[in-house]
Motif scaffolding. Structure first.
Motif, short mmCIF file in Angstrom:
data_model
loop_
_atom_site.label_atom_id
_atom_site.label_comp_id
_atom_site.label_asym_id
_atom_site.label_seq_id
_atom_site.Cartn_x
_atom_site.Cartn_y
_atom_site.Cartn_z
N VAL A 270 27.48 49.63 71.79
CA VAL A 270 28.47 48.59 71.48
C VAL A 270 28.94 47.91 72.76
N MET A 271 29.17 48.70 73.81
CA MET A 271 29.59 48.12 75.09
C MET A 271 28.51 47.18 75.64
N ALA A 272 27.25 47.61 75.54
CA ALA A 272 26.14 46.79 76.02
C ALA A 272 26.01 45.51 75.19
N GLU A 273 26.26 45.61 73.90
CA GLU A 273 26.21 44.42 73.04
C GLU A 273 27.28 43.42 73.42
N ILE A 274 28.47 43.92 73.77
CA ILE A 274 29.55 43.02 74.18
C ILE A 274 29.19 42.32 75.47
N LEU B 164 33.04 42.23 67.99
CA LEU B 164 34.16 42.50 68.89
C LEU B 164 34.32 41.38 69.92
N HIS B 165 33.20 40.87 70.40
CA HIS B 165 33.23 39.79 71.39
C HIS B 165 33.86 38.52 70.78
N ALA C 147 40.17 46.31 63.46
CA ALA C 147 39.36 46.62 62.27
C ALA C 147 37.97 47.10 62.67
N TRP C 148 37.33 46.40 63.59
CA TRP C 148 35.98 46.79 64.02
C TRP C 148 36.02 48.09 64.81
N THR C 149 37.12 48.34 65.52
CA THR C 149 37.26 49.63 66.22
C THR C 149 37.34 50.77 65.22
N ILE C 150 38.04 50.55 64.11
CA ILE C 150 38.11 51.55 63.05
C ILE C 150 36.73 51.80 62.47
N VAL C 151 35.93 50.74 62.34
CA VAL C 151 34.55 50.90 61.85
C VAL C 151 33.76 51.81 62.79
N ILE C 152 33.90 51.59 64.10
CA ILE C 152 33.20 52.43 65.09
C ILE C 152 33.66 53.88 64.97
N ILE C 153 34.97 54.09 64.84
CA ILE C 153 35.52 55.45 64.71
C ILE C 153 34.96 56.13 63.47
N CYS C 154 34.91 55.39 62.36
CA CYS C 154 34.40 55.97 61.10
C CYS C 154 32.93 56.35 61.22
#
Length: 243
Positions: free
Chosen positions: A186-190, A202-203, A216-223
């Motif tokens: 995800v970091m590399a995608e950003i 996220l970007h 909301a997208w952070t919650i998706v990553i956590i899930c």
């Protein structure tokens, strides 16, 4: 999820609600109900599933390649002192390079779309290789003695003894590596500004100062990370119980 975990999550959500009321600024801290509504809205769109799918595919490619290469090289290193000595500088190099350097250099060399899986490979390979080699170095002496008494070919020994012995290490390492790989991807995608992926969403949210979307997208990553952990925990428990 244990009851205690649910209580912890509830406390965190209540603290979040209190902070959002005190700050009263959606750009800084959105209200939990707004994030939930946003989340319910995006999961009904095709773009949501395309983004999640693309990110997971990129992670799986990097994860799979790093796992296979690390397994092969660690087994060779365990059987050949010469190869192990020759490979040691590369092992130290891969452990020493900061993750952000991998990301930036790979993005410069390969561009955004091709680099995410390569970055995952570069970051996950040392984890697999070092864990596998450590496990083989700590092989019970009885097994080593049996291997000396009944010598087998390299491939037969790897199939019948080494790989089965590594199963617990494979599961525990995979659990840690997949979660790390997902966050790194995800970091590399950003940073790479890919066309499709969770990092892309996220970007866009960051550019629009859409903090509700970021949450909301952070919650998706956590899930997703929680689901990955749960799957590997089930596999580890099954193996521990003799499954």
């Amino acid at each position: 999820m244990k009851k205690e975990h649910g209580i912890t999550v509830l406390i965190l959500v209540l603290l979040w609600q209190v902070l959002s009321v005190v700050v009263h600024n959606d750009i800084l801290i959105p209200y939990p109900i707004d994030v939930l509504q946003y989340l319910l809205q995006i999961i009904t769109t095709q773009n949501f599933y395309q983004s999640v799918f693309q990110t997971i595919v990129r992670v799986c490619i990097g994860f799979g390649i790093s796992f296979i290469i690390a397994l092969i090289l660690s087994i060779i290193s365990n059987h050949s002192k010469v190869f192990r000595t020759l490979f040691e500088p590369i092992q130290l190099l891969t452990k020493s390079i900061p993750n952000i350097s991998y990301i930036v250099i790979t993005l410069v060399w390969l561009g955004s779309e091709k680099s995410v899986s390569v970055i995952c490979f570069l970051i996950l390979f040392p984890i697999f290789y070092n864990n596998f080699l450590f496990s083989m170095d700590n092989e019970p002496q009885e097994l080593k003695d049996i291997a000396r008494i009944y010598p087998e070919s390299f491939f037969e020994l790897a199939r019948s003894k080494t790989i089965p012995m590594l199963i617990p290490t494979i599961l525990s390492s995979s659990k840690m590596a997949f979660g790390l790989g997902f966050k790194v991807a995800v970091m590399a995608e950003i940073l790479g500004q890919v066309r499709t992926g969770i990092g892309r969403q996220l970007h866009i949210a960051r550019l629009n100062l859409d903090t509700t979307g970021l949450f909301a997208w952070t919650i998706v990553i956590i899930c997703i990370c929680f689901i990955i952990d749960w799957i590997f925990n089930q596999l580890i428990n099954k193996k521990s119980n003799g499954g």
